[in-house]
Write a protein that holds these residues in place. Structure first.
Motif, PDB file in Angstrom:
ATOM      1  N   LEU A   1       0.828  -1.203   0.000  1.00  0.00           N
ATOM      2  CA  LEU A   1       0.000   0.000   0.000  1.00  0.00           C
ATOM      3  C   LEU A   1       0.869   1.262   0.000  1.00  0.00           C
ATOM      4  O   LEU A   1       0.565   2.237  -0.694  1.00  0.00           O
ATOM      5  CB  LEU A   1      -0.927  -0.001   1.217  1.00  0.00           C
ATOM      6  N   ALA A   2       1.951   1.232   0.765  1.00  0.00           N
ATOM      7  CA  ALA A   2       2.855   2.379   0.787  1.00  0.00           C
ATOM      8  C   ALA A   2       3.437   2.643  -0.599  1.00  0.00           C
ATOM      9  O   ALA A   2       3.626   3.797  -1.001  1.00  0.00           O
ATOM     10  CB  ALA A   2       3.977   2.152   1.802  1.00  0.00           C
ATOM     11  N   ALA A   3       3.715   1.572  -1.339  1.00  0.00           N
ATOM     12  CA  ALA A   3       4.226   1.722  -2.702  1.00  0.00           C
ATOM     13  C   ALA A   3       3.201   2.382  -3.618  1.00  0.00           C
ATOM     14  O   ALA A   3       3.568   2.976  -4.634  1.00  0.00           O
ATOM     15  CB  ALA A   3       4.632   0.358  -3.258  1.00  0.00           C
ATOM     16  N   LEU A   4       1.925   2.282  -3.246  1.00  0.00           N
ATOM     17  CA  LEU A   4       0.862   2.942  -4.013  1.00  0.00           C
ATOM     18  C   LEU A   4       0.642   4.384  -3.554  1.00  0.00           C
ATOM     19  O   LEU A   4      -0.255   5.064  -4.048  1.00  0.00           O
ATOM     20  CB  LEU A   4      -0.450   2.161  -3.868  1.00  0.00           C
ATOM     21  N   GLY A   5       1.445   4.823  -2.593  1.00  0.00           N
ATOM     22  CA  GLY A   5       1.279   6.174  -2.062  1.00  0.00           C
ATOM     23  C   GLY A   5       0.282   6.265  -0.934  1.00  0.00           C
ATOM     24  O   GLY A   5      -0.171   7.363  -0.583  1.00  0.00           O
ATOM     25  N   VAL A   6      -0.061   5.112  -0.343  1.00  0.00           N
ATOM     26  CA  VAL A   6      -1.040   5.069   0.745  1.00  0.00           C
ATOM     27  C   VAL A   6      -0.358   4.488   1.988  1.00  0.00           C
ATOM     28  O   VAL A   6      -0.296   3.263   2.150  1.00  0.00           O
ATOM     29  CB  VAL A   6      -2.274   4.217   0.372  1.00  0.00           C
ATOM     30  N   PRO A   7       0.183   5.313   2.868  1.00  0.00           N
ATOM     31  CA  PRO A   7       0.834   4.777   4.060  1.00  0.00           C
ATOM     32  C   PRO A   7      -0.188   4.141   4.997  1.00  0.00           C
ATOM     33  O   PRO A   7      -1.322   4.609   5.114  1.00  0.00           O
ATOM     34  CB  PRO A   7       1.472   6.017   4.699  1.00  0.00           C
ATOM     35  N   ALA A   8       0.213   3.063   5.653  1.00  0.00           N
ATOM     36  CA  ALA A   8      -0.647   2.388   6.624  1.00  0.00           C
ATOM     37  C   ALA A   8      -0.018   2.565   8.004  1.00  0.00           C
ATOM     38  O   ALA A   8       1.159   2.263   8.199  1.00  0.00           O
ATOM     39  CB  ALA A   8      -0.786   0.905   6.288  1.00  0.00           C
ATOM     40  N   PHE A   9      -0.791   3.052   8.960  1.00  0.00           N
ATOM     41  CA  PHE A   9      -0.241   3.352  10.277  1.00  0.00           C
ATOM     42  C   PHE A   9      -1.347   3.276  11.316  1.00  0.00           C
ATOM     43  O   PHE A   9      -2.532   3.318  10.991  1.00  0.00           O
ATOM     44  CB  PHE A   9       0.404   4.746  10.293  1.00  0.00           C
ATOM     45  N   ALA A  10      -0.947   3.138  12.572  1.00  0.00           N
ATOM     46  CA  ALA A  10      -1.908   3.119  13.668  1.00  0.00           C
ATOM     47  C   ALA A  10      -2.186   4.546  14.123  1.00  0.00           C
ATOM     48  O   ALA A  10      -1.346   5.433  13.996  1.00  0.00           O
ATOM     49  CB  ALA A  10      -1.371   2.296  14.833  1.00  0.00           C
ATOM     50  N   CYS A  11      -3.378   4.755  14.663  1.00  0.00           N
ATOM     51  CA  CYS A  11      -3.788   6.096  15.085  1.00  0.00           C
ATOM     52  C   CYS A  11      -4.553   5.984  16.397  1.00  0.00           C
ATOM     53  O   CYS A  11      -5.388   5.083  16.562  1.00  0.00           O
ATOM     54  CB  CYS A  11      -4.664   6.728  14.000  1.00  0.00           C
ATOM     55  N   THR A  12      -4.277   6.878  17.314  1.00  0.00           N
ATOM     56  CA  THR A  12      -5.039   6.912  18.560  1.00  0.00           C
ATOM     57  C   THR A  12      -6.336   7.682  18.350  1.00  0.00           C
ATOM     58  O   THR A  12      -6.427   8.526  17.446  1.00  0.00           O
ATOM     59  CB  THR A  12      -4.235   7.590  19.681  1.00  0.00           C
ATOM     60  N   PRO A  13      -7.332   7.438  19.170  1.00  0.00           N
ATOM     61  CA  PRO A  13      -8.577   8.220  19.056  1.00  0.00           C
ATOM     62  C   PRO A  13      -8.354   9.719  19.206  1.00  0.00           C
ATOM     63  O   PRO A  13      -9.029  10.514  18.545  1.00  0.00           O
ATOM     64  CB  PRO A  13      -9.439   7.658  20.191  1.00  0.00           C
ATOM     65  N   ASP A  14      -7.413  10.122  20.041  1.00  0.00           N
ATOM     66  CA  ASP A  14      -7.173  11.553  20.238  1.00  0.00           C
ATOM     67  C   ASP A  14      -6.596  12.209  18.990  1.00  0.00           C
ATOM     68  O   ASP A  14      -6.792  13.405  18.761  1.00  0.00           O
ATOM     69  CB  ASP A  14      -6.231  11.771  21.427  1.00  0.00           C
ATOM     70  N   ALA A  15      -5.864  11.447  18.162  1.00  0.00           N
ATOM     71  CA  ALA A  15      -5.258  12.003  16.953  1.00  0.00           C
ATOM     72  C   ALA A  15      -6.175  11.890  15.739  1.00  0.00           C
ATOM     73  O   ALA A  15      -5.924  12.535  14.718  1.00  0.00           O
ATOM     74  CB  ALA A  15      -3.932  11.300  16.667  1.00  0.00           C
ATOM     75  N   PHE A  16      -7.230  11.091  15.840  1.00  0.00           N
ATOM     76  CA  PHE A  16      -8.078  10.842  14.665  1.00  0.00           C
ATOM     77  C   PHE A  16      -8.741  12.111  14.119  1.00  0.00           C
ATOM     78  O   PHE A  16      -8.807  12.282  12.894  1.00  0.00           O
ATOM     79  CB  PHE A  16      -9.129   9.790  15.009  1.00  0.00           C
ATOM     80  N   PRO A  17      -9.250  13.031  14.949  1.00  0.00           N
ATOM     81  CA  PRO A  17      -9.829  14.258  14.377  1.00  0.00           C
ATOM     82  C   PRO A  17      -8.843  15.036  13.510  1.00  0.00           C
ATOM     83  O   PRO A  17      -9.194  15.527  12.428  1.00  0.00           O
ATOM     84  CB  PRO A  17     -10.248  15.054  15.616  1.00  0.00           C
ATOM     85  N   ASP A  18      -7.594  15.148  13.965  1.00  0.00           N
ATOM     86  CA  ASP A  18      -6.582  15.842  13.167  1.00  0.00           C
ATOM     87  C   ASP A  18      -6.270  15.083  11.887  1.00  0.00           C
ATOM     88  O   ASP A  18      -5.987  15.690  10.845  1.00  0.00           O
ATOM     89  CB  ASP A  18      -5.307  16.041  13.990  1.00  0.00           C
ATOM     90  N   LEU A  19      -6.305  13.756  11.960  1.00  0.00           N
ATOM     91  CA  LEU A  19      -6.096  12.955  10.750  1.00  0.00           C
ATOM     92  C   LEU A  19      -7.198  13.216   9.732  1.00  0.00           C
ATOM     93  O   LEU A  19      -6.936  13.393   8.530  1.00  0.00           O
ATOM     94  CB  LEU A  19      -6.050  11.467  11.112  1.00  0.00           C
ATOM     95  N   MET A  20      -8.446  13.256  10.181  1.00  0.00           N
ATOM     96  CA  MET A  20      -9.549  13.532   9.262  1.00  0.00           C
ATOM     97  C   MET A  20      -9.409  14.919   8.654  1.00  0.00           C
ATOM     98  O   MET A  20      -9.680  15.125   7.458  1.00  0.00           O
ATOM     99  CB  MET A  20     -10.882  13.405   9.987  1.00  0.00           C
ATOM    100  N   ALA A  21      -8.969  15.890   9.455  1.00  0.00           N
ATOM    101  CA  ALA A  21      -8.748  17.234   8.921  1.00  0.00           C
ATOM    102  C   ALA A  21      -7.677  17.217   7.848  1.00  0.00           C
ATOM    103  O   ALA A  21      -7.822  17.843   6.783  1.00  0.00           O
ATOM    104  CB  ALA A  21      -8.360  18.183  10.055  1.00  0.00           C
ATOM    105  N   ALA A  22      -6.593  16.494   8.092  1.00  0.00           N
ATOM    106  CA  ALA A  22      -5.517  16.401   7.103  1.00  0.00           C
ATOM    107  C   ALA A  22      -5.998  15.730   5.822  1.00  0.00           C
ATOM    108  O   ALA A  22      -5.639  16.135   4.716  1.00  0.00           O
ATOM    109  CB  ALA A  22      -4.336  15.627   7.691  1.00  0.00           C
ATOM    110  N   ALA A  23      -6.819  14.696   5.958  1.00  0.00           N
ATOM    111  CA  ALA A  23      -7.341  13.999   4.781  1.00  0.00           C
ATOM    112  C   ALA A  23      -8.269  14.900   3.973  1.00  0.00           C
ATOM    113  O   ALA A  23      -8.218  14.925   2.734  1.00  0.00           O
ATOM    114  CB  ALA A  23      -8.066  12.727   5.210  1.00  0.00           C
ATOM    115  N   ILE A  24      -9.124  15.645   4.653  1.00  0.00           N
ATOM    116  CA  ILE A  24     -10.045  16.545   3.962  1.00  0.00           C
ATOM    117  C   ILE A  24      -9.279  17.630   3.202  1.00  0.00           C
ATOM    118  O   ILE A  24      -9.641  17.990   2.079  1.00  0.00           O
ATOM    119  CB  ILE A  24     -11.020  17.172   4.975  1.00  0.00           C
TER     120      ILE A  24
END
Length: 391
Positions: free
Chosen positions: A351-374
């Motif tokens: 997946l990383a080779a496709l440009g899609v990194p796979a990683f673990a995320c805590t619930p506290d960091a998930f809102p910021d992750l969604m903001a980054a994705a948007i």
């Protein structure tokens, strides 16, 4: 240097080592004796044949429901809630208490937490009717606590990202974002006039009630993903409450279940899952692709340990198709507080080779992750910062 006195240090070591240290450190009496007995019932259970283990320390909790209920009450009295949750989780694993959790009396005695909810969801299919209401109360309590923890931050982060993503380059005067406009035009600073002459104005788009993004959460409900399923269900319900998002929730093992219609009640969502079983990620992604009608305005979040029981090549091809179409694809190995998960490293690398990194995320960091994705920020950089900060 430790400031503990000699007797206090000896007391602590006596509780840590248990009955094996009784000859050297003395017996535990009073409250310490009760704490020692509670620890022994769990951690020394089943060791009657072990060298140096006395019969008093090897009885365990046995199969007696009243005895277990007393034990659950004892640990809640003698230990802080964080320790109680660990001991409950260990008891379920070490002493096979899952059968006793099907009794309403047991559920009334436990300390509700995410791991207990995961255990109850895994028992949903065999839970008798008399237990289900008590189980729902436990799940409801945990869901309410999670919503208090994540809702405000999620709404703020996602709303801010949507507003920033709606910036336009020909704004009306009232819509100009002067801070970003100045920074975008610093190279046009005129020293003689001591001012910036902007060639490009940056502004916010006008607020709208229209759906701005489609979000599809696709969650692996195999047994190892229990905590992630709980957090994902609550986050999906929070995102679904936002009119500017069209949120879908899909859970899967070897079959695929769409729980979008239940998102108004996260408890119903969680009881709609069925933890355990195999995994067919390819089938789940195939279903999710049907939900994506506006690729460039869509965020697809796959939450899975990537142990694929389906067709791996097709799974990778589907991810490549989505990214090529403009979908912002996010792959989380876990959405929980449990630290680094076990996962399929080969699939993560593919997946990383496709440009899609796979990683673990805590619930506290998930809102910021969604903001980054948007905002279509670099998720690889986000993942690296997450790993460096330990969030």
């Amino acid at each position: 240097m430790s400031t503990e006195s000699g007797p206090e240090r000896a007391r602590r070591w006596r509780l840590v080592l248990g009955g094996a240290a009784e000859e050297a450190l003395g017996s535990a009496d009073g409250r310490d004796g009760a704490m020692d007995a509670a620890l022994a019932a769990l951690y020394d259970a089943g060791r009657a044949g072990d060298p140096g283990t006395g019969s008093k320390r090897s009885a365990g909790l046995g199969g007696s429901a009243p005895k277990v209920a007393r034990w659950l009450g004892d640990i809640r009295e003698y230990f802080p809630s964080t320790v109680v949750q660990v001991m409950q989780s260990d008891a379920i694993e070490r002493l096979d208490l899952t059968r006793l959790l099907l009794e309403p009396e047991m559920l009334a005695a436990v300390e509700p937490d995410v791991h207990l909810v995961g255990t109850l969801l895994s028992l949903n299919g065999v839970m008798p009717a008399k237990t289900k209401e008590a189980a729902r109360q436990v799940v409801r309590q945990v869901v309410d606590e999670l919503e208090k923890r994540i809702t405000q931050k999620t709404l703020a982060a996602v709303s801010g990202a949507l507003n920033r993503a709606a910036r336009i380059n020909r704004p009306r005067h009232a819509d100009i974002d002067w801070d970003r406009t100045i920074r975008a035009n610093l190279k046009h600073y005129q020293p003689e006039h001591r001012t910036v002459i902007p060639e490009r104005l940056v502004g916010y788009g006008r607020r709208t009630t229209a759906v701005q993004r489609d979000v599809v959460l696709c969650v692996d409900q195999s047994g190892s993903m229990a905590a992630s399923v709980v957090f994902s269900g609550v986050f999906a319900a929070v995102l679904a409450s936002m009119r500017s998002l069209r949120t879908s929730l899909v859970v899967f093992d070897t079959a695929v279940v769409d729980l979008t219609e239940q998102l108004s009640d996260p408890v119903e969502v969680l009881f709609g899952t069925q933890l355990g079983g195999g995994t067919d990620i390819n089938r789940a992604i195939a279903y999710s692709q049907q939900l994506i009608t506006r690729p460039r305005d869509s965020v697809f979040v796959l939450i899975s340990d990537l142990y694929e029981g389906g067709v791996r090549e097709q799974m990778l091809r589907r991810v490549a198709e989505m990214t090529a179409a403009g979908v912002q694809v996010v792959v989380l190995l876990a959405l929980s507080d449990e630290g680094a998960p076990a996962y399929d490293h080969e699939n993560a690398a593919a997946l990383a080779a496709l440009g899609v990194p796979a990683f673990a995320c805590t619930p506290d960091a998930f809102p910021d992750l969604m903001a980054a994705a948007i905002e279509r920020r670099d998720l690889k950089a986000f993942a690296e910062r997450l790993q460096n900060t330990g969030s």
